[in-house]
Design an enzyme around this catalytic site. Structure first.
Site, PDB file in Angstrom:
ATOM      1  N   GLU A  28     -13.658  64.646 -62.944  1.00 42.61           N
ATOM      2  CA  GLU A  28     -13.642  63.196 -63.137  1.00 42.61           C
ATOM      3  C   GLU A  28     -14.058  62.487 -61.846  1.00 42.61           C
ATOM      4  O   GLU A  28     -13.718  62.910 -60.748  1.00 42.61           O
ATOM      5  CB  GLU A  28     -12.256  62.722 -63.578  1.00 42.61           C
ATOM      6  CG  GLU A  28     -11.762  63.340 -64.873  1.00 42.61           C
ATOM      7  CD  GLU A  28     -12.590  62.934 -66.087  1.00 42.61           C
ATOM      8  OE1 GLU A  28     -13.491  62.073 -65.951  1.00 42.61           O
ATOM      9  OE2 GLU A  28     -12.333  63.472 -67.177  1.00 42.61           O
ATOM     10  N   ARG A  58     -27.660  53.638 -62.968  1.00 49.76           N
ATOM     11  CA  ARG A  58     -27.092  54.986 -63.004  1.00 49.76           C
ATOM     12  C   ARG A  58     -28.110  55.939 -63.597  1.00 49.76           C
ATOM     13  O   ARG A  58     -28.623  55.715 -64.696  1.00 49.76           O
ATOM     14  CB  ARG A  58     -25.808  54.980 -63.839  1.00 49.76           C
ATOM     15  CG  ARG A  58     -25.136  56.345 -64.038  1.00 49.76           C
ATOM     16  CD  ARG A  58     -24.373  56.795 -62.814  1.00 49.76           C
ATOM     17  NE  ARG A  58     -23.612  58.005 -63.098  1.00 49.76           N
ATOM     18  CZ  ARG A  58     -22.339  58.001 -63.503  1.00 49.76           C
ATOM     19  NH1 ARG A  58     -21.702  56.876 -63.699  1.00 49.76           N
ATOM     20  NH2 ARG A  58     -21.715  59.152 -63.703  1.00 49.76           N
TER      21      ARG A  58
END
Length: 445
Positions: free
Chosen positions: A63, A310
């Site tokens: 994560e 991104r």
């Protein structure tokens, strides 16, 4: 008088011996353990320790930085409610050190492991919401033997795969036998488990429990057992869900998460030098104390458009929503013309595609933040990402990447600063059609 003093002394000694015998008896019970190390008997640690109770947690290693910030919010709200409900104990949240994360790719700046929260955040600001301490502070104050810190228990949270197969979800907090293949902690002796504790080799645990878990974070309260355990760690804390997502309490925690003041200084200097942007001019001033902030919607922002572009893993994992660079350039050019701006700030994880984008936008000033050696070496990749987020959050208009937590954090910052939602919740589209929306999570005061 002398006889009275002698009688009192005898009584004091007698009471001391009785208390000593009771404590010894409690300690004897505390030695009894089951297969995974948990005490069968409820030994009252309060009789031997202070009222301090520590909650520790960790997150799935894959994560990223910005999802971990969200996990902190869930845990902080849980702690706030716990403190209000369980006043007998002094609760403290131990901040898990930041470790080498997927997006932290700079190899020439040394280790990016065991980084304290104070490197990125203003810990004094966090303390205005709940009691928190850094890991190194916990290791200094928690009782240890032979320079080893032995936690009372670690709960490993696990998803119930059966729920995902059936689609029937219900609250579950069930202790199960640990699967040896998935167990990252290993028993080396009675009441001593070793494993990955944020890279520290001097941390162990007396007990390990695996838990099939589904529910909000408040459901973990029953696992704490403060009359038995002084320190409790939850591994895979990302599995526990928000209790109050998007509510006033959520936003109170979020507002407490001010960044390290030097990161603001660096970002503000860049804004002033290259983007003609200052807090005074842009109406984005904030009081030093987040609890003194007030609801407003009058921030104008600097005279530039900012975008979070991104790429990398999103090109594969979210190819259905990620546009080509040529399409990105077309969308940005259209918005720049509409806003009558010629300055564009880009936060991206791909320098190559930044250069490609810049080539499509001749006639516009296209900038990104390039850290000095001092900034990169001191604040690492995580600090540079925060500087990008600060600069993006102060723009006249922001466009983000669909489903990116990096984008979500910028949107939250803009909500706190007081921008109009129409200038904040905007995304780059896969094509010229209307983008799917992630929704508008407006601030609640």
């Amino acid at each position: 008088m002398l006889n009275l003093l002698l009688s009192l002394r005898v009584l004091y000694v007698t009471l001391f011996l009785i208390n000593f015998a009771q404590t010894a008896n409690e300690n004897k019970f505390c030695d009894s353990s089951d297969e995974y190390g948990e005490n069968n008997n409820k030994c009252n640690v309060q009789s031997r320790y202070s009222r301090n109770r520590y909650i520790l947690y960790d997150v799935n290693p894959v994560e990223g930085f910005n999802l971990r910030r969200d996990v902190y919010i869930r845990t902080a709200v849980f702690m706030k409610n716990l403190i209000e409900e369980e006043k007998e104990f002094k609760w403290q949240l131990v901040l898990p050190p930041w470790d080498n994360l997927y997006h932290w790719q700079s190899k020439h700046i040394g280790s990016q492991a065991q980084l304290p929260w104070g490197l990125f955040f203003d810990v004094k600001s966090l303390l205005r919401y709940i009691p928190v301490i850094e890991m190194y502070q916990f290791l200094q104050e928690y009782p240890s033997e032979d320079e080893q810190t032995n936690l009372d228990i670690v709960y490993i949270l696990q998803n119930d795969e059966e729920m995902f197969k059936t689609g029937i979800f219900k609250d579950k907090n069930e202790i199960v036998k640990c699967n040896d293949k998935s167990l990252q902690f290993h028993k080396v002796e009675s009441k001593k488990f070793i494993g990955y504790f944020w890279g520290y080799h001097n941390i162990t645990s007396k007990a390990i429990k695996c838990v099939k878990y589904h529910g909000t974070v408040s459901y973990l309260k029953q696992n704490l057992k403060p009359n038995v355990y002084r320190s409790v760690m939850f591994d895979h804390m990302e599995i526990a869900l928000h209790d109050f997502y998007g509510t006033r309490e959520y936003w109170r925690v979020r507002r407490s998460m001010r960044y390290n003041s030097e990161l603001y200084d660096i970002a503000n200097e860049f804004r002033k030098k290259f983007l003609n942007s200052t807090n005074e001019r842009d109406n984005t001033n904030r009081p030093e104390d987040w609890t003194k902030e007030e609801n407003k919607r009058n921030a104008t922002g600097g005279p530039y458009l900012s975008v979070h572009l991104r790429r990398r893993d999103f090109l594969i994992g979210r190819s259905a929503t990620v546009p080509t660079i040529k399409s990105v350039a077309s969308q940005l050019k259209k918005k720049l013309k509409e806003l009558q701006l010629n300055l564009l700030f880009v936060a991206t994880d791909s320098v190559e595609e930044f250069n490609e984008l810049k080539g499509h936008l001749s006639g516009y000033i296209v900038l990104r933040f390039v850290p000095s050696d001092y900034v990169l070496n001191k604040f690492k990749d995580g600090g540079v990402a925060i500087i990008d987020q600060i600069i993006c959050s102060h723009a006249r208009y922001f466009m983000g990447t669909h489903e990116s937590t990096f984008t979500f954090r910028i949107q939250e910052d803009r909500e706190i600063l007081g921008f109009s939602t129409t200038t904040t919740f905007n995304y780059l589209c896969k094509d010229t059609k209307k983008c799917d929306s992630n929704g508008q999570w407006e601030i609640v005061w």
